[in-house]
Structures are given as C-alpha cells and as structure tokens.
Design an enzyme around this catalytic site. Structure first.
Site, short mmCIF file in Angstrom:
data_model
loop_
_atom_site.label_atom_id
_atom_site.label_comp_id
_atom_site.label_asym_id
_atom_site.label_seq_id
_atom_site.Cartn_x
_atom_site.Cartn_y
_atom_site.Cartn_z
N SER B 135 0.85 -1.18 0.00
CA SER B 135 0.00 0.00 0.00
C SER B 135 0.89 1.23 0.00
CB SER B 135 -0.88 0.02 1.25
OG SER B 135 -1.48 1.29 1.38
N TYR B 148 -0.70 -0.14 10.82
CA TYR B 148 -1.03 -0.46 9.43
C TYR B 148 0.09 0.00 8.50
CZ TYR B 148 -3.49 -0.92 5.01
OH TYR B 148 -3.83 -1.28 3.74
#
Ligand SMILES: Cc1cc2nc3c(=O)[nH]c(=O)nc-3n(C[C@H](O)[C@H](O)[C@H](O)COP(=O)(O)OP(=O)(O)OC[C@H]3O[C@@H](n4cnc5c(N)ncnc54)[C@H](O)[C@@H]3O)c2cc1C
Lengths: 467, 240
Positions: B135, B148
């Site tokens: 990501s 995250y």
C-alpha cells in the site's frame, strides 16, 4: 486422515527433451532398491502418483506428471557385473548407454542396440524399447535382454523376468507404467574393432531412397537416411543415405581415447556454445538453405564414397552438439515419428512431406529408418519404415503444429502404421490405442501384477488414456 | 491466458476477490483462500474454475499442509497473490496492541507463511510469479495508522528481499502499492476519488509479471516519489 507432506524443496520443473511439455514434480533419486521402496511408500502415504524417470531423453511427456512423485533412477547406475567371455553385462537400471560402452568396448563388445544419443538409461531405454539404425536386422533393445529385475510398486520382493515370462514383453515397452525396472542383464554384440565403414549414397528422390534401403538391407549392419524436407516437386524425398558395416581394424580403436567426441566443432567453436549458433540458424529461411547445402555437399563429397568412423561418432552424432535442443527454446520442439508398413511407406511419407510443406512448417531435419516386427505389448515395430520429423514450436504456431502432427499421425494410421511413445508429444489417444491392437490389455495385466494400486502414471499416459 | 494455475490468499472480498474472478474469467484455474465460507461458496458458484479453501491467515501453522493440498489439487502453480489485509479503525489517541497484533498477523505474518512456501516451491521449480499487495500507506509513518503503515512497510521490505533472493531462480516477485481503493476495508473512510476494486485488480494483474515495486498510476508514482523524499521533521507538520 492426515497425509504425509512431501518435502517442498524436492520440487522441480521438469520437461521432456523437446521442451514443449512441462510439469512440476517432487523428485527423488534413490541409490538403492530399498531407498526406491521408501520413495514408493512415501508417495503412497502422501496420496501421490509416481512417474518413473531416467535421463529424461524422451521427447514429450512420458517421464513427467503434474505434482507427482518423480522416481528418478539416474543414481542407481552401477555396472554390477561384466563378463567379457560371454558379453553379458549386468547393471542397475540407471546406468546409461554411455556407461555401458565405456565399460565393454575395450573388451571388444558394443551395445546391440543404441539410440541416437548415449545418454538414455537402460531402464528408460527398455521402458520405451528403443531401436537403432540396425533395427531391421537386430530388432529392438528388448530382444537382447536376458532378464530384467522388476520392483513392484507395493514394495514387494523384486521379481526377475526373462523373455519366456509372459509379462516380460509388457514391462519392456511398458512406458514406465508396468513396473519399476531396477536391474538388467543384457547380451552385448562382439565387434571386430571400434570403427564402422560408412558409405554414403546421395538420393535425388524417394525412388533412390527406397532403392538404397532395399539394396543394402541384406548386407549392411546399419542403415539410416537423411531427408531434405524442403525439397519440392521431383526432388521430394531427396537426401543422403548411409549404410555402415562393423570394420576390421587395430584393437586400439576399441579404446575410449579413440571414441571420444571432439570438444570443438570444426576445431574452433567450443561445443558447449554451438547451440547459440544453431539458434541463429534455426528459422525456416536459413534451414531451407542449410538443407539444400547439405544435399549438395552429399552429392559432391559423399556419394559412393566410403569412410571410417568410430562407433561413437557414427552412433551418437547428435551428442556432438550438447544442448542442441536449446536452439529451439523457448517454445521447444516436437518430433513426429511415424512407422509405416513397407508397401505403403513411400506413398505415406510423400504425402507427409507435402502436408508439412503446405502448412509452411517444414521439418528442419528428416530421418528415415528401416524396422521389423516384434513381440512387445506397446510396440512401435512394423515391417517397414519410419520417418522422423522435428517441428519447432512457438506460442504463435503451437496450434498449427499440433494440427499438422495430427494429420501426419492420421495418414500413418490409415496405412496400418504405428507410433512410438518415446517421441510422442501430441498423439490423439484414440489413434494410439487403435494402432496397438491388444497392447493395452497386455499392459494392464503387467500393471495388475507390478503396480496393483495403480500408482504409476505419466502425463503421456493420462493424455493418451493408457491407465 | 497468462496464468494457468493461481492461488489467491484473501479472495473473499475487495481486490483479492476481483483478482480471483479475473484470473478465472481468463480461463485459468484458481484456488481462492479466505476466512468466510459463504463468500467463497458464492465465488465458486459464479466461477466453476475457482476452487475454494477456508482458512484464517492467523492460523499460520495450517499453511504448509494447505499449500500442498492446493498445489496438488490445481495440478501445479504459476502465480500466488497475497491480498489478505486488515485495517481496523484506530482513534487518534488510541494505542491498541490487540489491533496491532491482528494487523501484523494478517498483513505480515500471514504473508510470510504463504509466500515462504511459494518462494521455496517456485525457487526449486525454476518458475513462478509472486504478487504482494502492499500500500502507499507503507511509504511513510503517519499519525493516523501506525501499525497499518508499519505492516505495509514490513511487507514491502520482505517482498523486496524475496525478489532479491529469487532473482536468479526464474521467479518474479512484484509488490504493488495501490492508493485508495473502494472496498469493504475502506468503506468507513472518507476517501477522495477511490479506484474501483475491479480496476485496481486489472492493473495489478497487468503489472504482475514486472518484478518490481509498482504504483497503479504514473500520478501516484510521481506523488509518492516526492512524499517519500520529504524529510521527517517537515512531513510531521504536513497533513498528507
Ligand atoms: C537426441 C535423441 C536421439 C534419440 N534417438 C533415438 C533412436 O535413435 N531410437 C530410439 O528408439 N529412441 C531414440 N531416442 C529416444 C530415447 O532413446 C528414449 O526416449 C529413451 O527412453 C530415453 O531414456 P531415458 O533414460 O532418458 O528415459 P526417460 O525419457 O527419462 O523415460 C522414458 C520412459 O521410461 C520410463 N522409465 C524410466 N526409467 C524406468 C525404469 N527404471 N523402469 C521402468 N520404466 C522406466 C519413464 O517413465 C518413461 O515412460 C532419442 C532421444 C534423443 C534425445
């Protein structure tokens, strides 16, 4: 039920020699019969099928199977006994034809039947029941075997089979599906020297070709002919025929030093690099010229001449250029070798040459041999001739090559022809089964005895519906 | 068809699901691994060439056996896509180790459990493609999602190492870093013009064989080159 896991790092991507078919399998290389038993047991506990593999010199998918346990016999390669007074050799199944001649030729003996390369193992060679350029005279390798030792896949006792045992002729020729051959006793051929006399006959068309085979058949020890697959019209079938005889001569020719293949091609290019050069040539336009040049050279330099060659140089011509098959990478190539009864051979071969020309897919190499009938279950033997053609495969032409191969197979089948599993990559299962008569029932009898749980397989067997 | 046999981990929703569907639509055999059985059943009903396997990637011990069952049942393996990922919402002052642990178990350890298997297999077989869905969030440590961000950074570095280990063994490892994509995972977030999962999946498959770190658009590539270059003290003060 929890299944045993196979060690992940034993996986290998495997292909046949032609490189046109691939499959991953878990490879194990036992060195003893007991280790082979353990591999069979592991496969059973893991719920996997087993494919037997020698040197992987079959062209297609006979020695691969997706996700199967691959039992590779190459490390069981000892020559166990050799008796120069009788010419009987005893060896483990993974010993190669090269191992055999190196051991026996100094004593004046040569393998009775050899393929165009010395790398096949005895087990692989017997599973396919190979033929040589002397097939019309001495038949297939299996006809010279005194006995084989077969390990049943349930791990039972090793069974010795001789030619008088009913299952012998099914295990030999059984394409690795009728039991694991672990040992072989082979009768070798006494030779007067390490050389052959080779005579060339330039042929301007089919008539010359078949005349040459007929003329030398009673007399020559070996016969083979090269066909220019690009030649059209009256020149169709032109090429260069060779007959050879075991030569008298000095015993020094029996030594390995005399037999060794040169390490450079034309004295300059290292052999290991030659395939790169071949790759450059390996296209239709170039190959048309190469074939024409080869024909012209044959007519001028070889026609009617006789020369001497070592047995190794004559027999294993293709080993001169190690890795030549890489010239066909990345798509690989397939070989189509059809076996056609003598009366029909000329018509069928001519038709086949025209078919591949119409398709624009001329074979870069055509090889013709003479054969005879034999007793084996999955026999490719006919009283007639075979024509072997190599077709380059690419992503773009694959479907066309397969369609052409199918056409070639059908034309041979219609003439009562046969096929050879060592060369097959794309046969239609129904065509194959039609060609072999009761061969499949005979194969299944041997499977019941030596592979009672039916764990032996191959991608080829699954494709052709042999199991 | 580029991939005959593929394995997609995290295939029940979002990008993973789309990738599985697109691979199947191209005519490939696909093994879809996910936690939720009903979702998988629905997948295999729409695409008969998708085989489904229920598995929670937090149960890393199950992976070796399941991996072998899958490769055997597919009859081989050409592509592995690791698309499982979680992003629980985290309050501005919240530090929840529970959540952090889950994020790492799913986004990092699960990836290692599956991709280690793939790496050994592909390395020894001499062919294969690995795709990891990272990501852009992994490019910097932001105030909003510490764990995250860190998990995606860890994944990217792990994939880079795999790529370097396997480079000479015929194996391709590609890291793709999608920006905002409209999926269940991001449903609660105020995203500015998110990409549709269908489109993201198409782009990821197109990039899968490239063997590098890829963004899904040249704009992203440019923007994140700049963002990565911003010194940390300045980055702290910016609302990026
Ligand atoms: C350049 C070249 C030229 C060739 N020329 C000829 C030729 O002139 N004449 C000819 O007849 N053939 C020829 N061949 C084919 C070759 O001889 C055969 O394919 C032979 O079977 C290869 O032996 P292998 O050890 O490599 O066996 P593999 O190809 O590895 O296996 C062949 C088959 O044998 C089975 N098998 C292997 N080991 C055992 C075992 N121990 N017990 C039972 N089954 C086993 C396998 O399952 C498989 O079905 C040629 C091949 C090449 C590459």
């Amino acid at each position: 039920m929890t299944r045993r896991l196979l060690p992940l790092e034993t996986i290998r991507g495997l292909a046949g020699f032609g490189g046109a078919q691939r499959a991953d399998g878990y490879v194990f290389q036992p060195t003893t019969v007991d280790e082979a038993r353990e591999v069979l047991a592991l496969a059973r506990e893991a719920g996997r099928r087993v494919v037997l593999r020698g040197s992987g010199r079959s062209y297609g998918d006979a020695a691969i199977a997706r996700e199967a346990v691959v039992l590779d016999l190459c490390a069981m390669n000892q020559v166990v006994g050799w008796d120069p007074s009788t010419g009987i050799l005893e060896a483990e199944a993974g010993a190669t034809l090269g191992d055999v001649w190196r051991r026996c030729l100094p004593d004046g003996w040569w393998p009775p039947v050899v393929s165009g390369t010395m790398f096949p193992t005895l087990g692989g060679a017997l599973a396919m029941n190979i033929h040589g350029k002397n097939a019309y005279r001495v038949g297939t390798l299996g006809e010279h075997v005194r006995s084989i030792d077969v390990l049943p896949t349930d791990g039972g006792e090793v069974v010795r089979l001789g030619p008088s045992d009913s299952l012998f002729h099914s295990v030999v020729s059984g394409a690795g599906l009728a039991g694991l051959i672990v040992g072989v006793r082979l009768q070798l051929k006494k030779v007067p020297s390490g050389d052959v006399r080779v005579r060339g006959v330039s042929c301007s068309g089919w008539k010359d070709q078949f005349d040459a085979f007929d003329r030398y058949r009673e007399d020559a020890d070996y016969m083979v002919s090269w066909i220019d697959c690009f030649a059209r019209g009256h020149a169709r079938g032109r090429g260069l025929f060779h007959a050879a005889w075991y030569a008298e001569g000095p015993s020094a020719t029996l030594l390995e030093a005399h037999q060794t293949l040169p390490s450079k091609v034309l004295g300059v290019v290292p052999k290991s690099e030659t395939w790169r050069f071949l790759k450059l040539l390996n296209r239709r336009g170039c190959m048309r010229l190469v074939n024409a040049a080869k024909h012209a050279a044959g007519r001028i330099f070889e026609h009617g001449r006789e020369g001497r060659q070592s047995l190794v140089a004559f027999s294993f011509l293709l080993d001169y250029v190690p890795g030549w098959e890489r010239a066909y990478a990345p798509g690989g190539f397939i070989q189509v070798q059809t076996f056609v009864p003598a009366a029909e051979a000329r018509r069928v071969f001519d038709e086949q040459i025209q078919m591949q020309q119409r398709a624009g897919l001329e074979s870069f190499l055509g090889v013709m041999k003479r054969h005879r009938v034999d007793e084996f279950a999955l026999s490719h033997g006919v009283d007639g001739y075979s024509l072997a053609l190599d077709f380059k495969v690419t992503r773009a032409n694959r479907a066309r090559v397969e369609a052409l191969a199918d056409g070639l197979h059908k034309s041979a089948l219609a003439a009562g022809g046969r096929f050879y599993l060592a060369k097959d990559t794309v046969l239609d299962g129904a065509d194959y089964r039609l060609s072999i008569g009761d061969g499949l029932e005979r194969l299944h009898k041997a499977r019941e005895r030596f592979d009672p749980d039916g764990i032996l397989t191959s991608a080829q067997a699954e494709r052709l519906g042999l199991l | 068809m580029r991939y005959e046999r593929s394995l997609v981990v995290g295939a029940s929703s979002g990008i993973g699901r789309e990738i599985a569907c697109q691979l199947a639509a191209e005519g490939g055999l696909v093994a879809a691994v996910a936690r939720r059985k009903e979702r998988l059943d629905e997948l295999s009903t729409s695409f008969p060439s998708i085989q489904t396997f229920v598995h929670d990637v937090e149960a890393a011990d199950e992976v070796p056996a399941l991996f072998q069952e899958i490769t055997s049942s597919l009859g081989g393996l050409d592509l592995v896509v690791y698309a499982a990922g979680v992003m629980p919402s985290v309050g501005p002052d919240e530090f929840s180790f529970e959540k952090d642990r889950e994020i790492f178990a799913v986004n990092v350890l699960g990836a290692m459990a599956w991709l280690d298997q793939a790496a050994v297999r592909f390395g020894h077989a001499g062919h294969g493609t690995i795709v990891g869905i990272g990501s852009v969030a992994g490019d910097r440590g932001r105030a909003g999602q510490p764990a995250y961000n860190a998990s995606k950074a860890a994944l990217a570095t792990y994939l880079e190492a795999l790529r370097n280990r396997l480079a000479t063994q015929g194996v391709t490892v590609t890291t793709v870093k999608p920006g905002p994509v409209a999926t269940e995972m991001t449903a609660g977030l105020p995203l500015k013009n998110p990409m549709l999962a269908e489109k993201a999946a198409r782009k990821i498959l197109a990039l899968s064989g490239s063997g590098g770190e890829r963004y899904l658009s040249w704009k992203h590539r440019l923007i994140f080159a700049v963002i990565r270059a911003i010194p940390s003290p300045i980055f702290r003060r910016m609302k990026l």
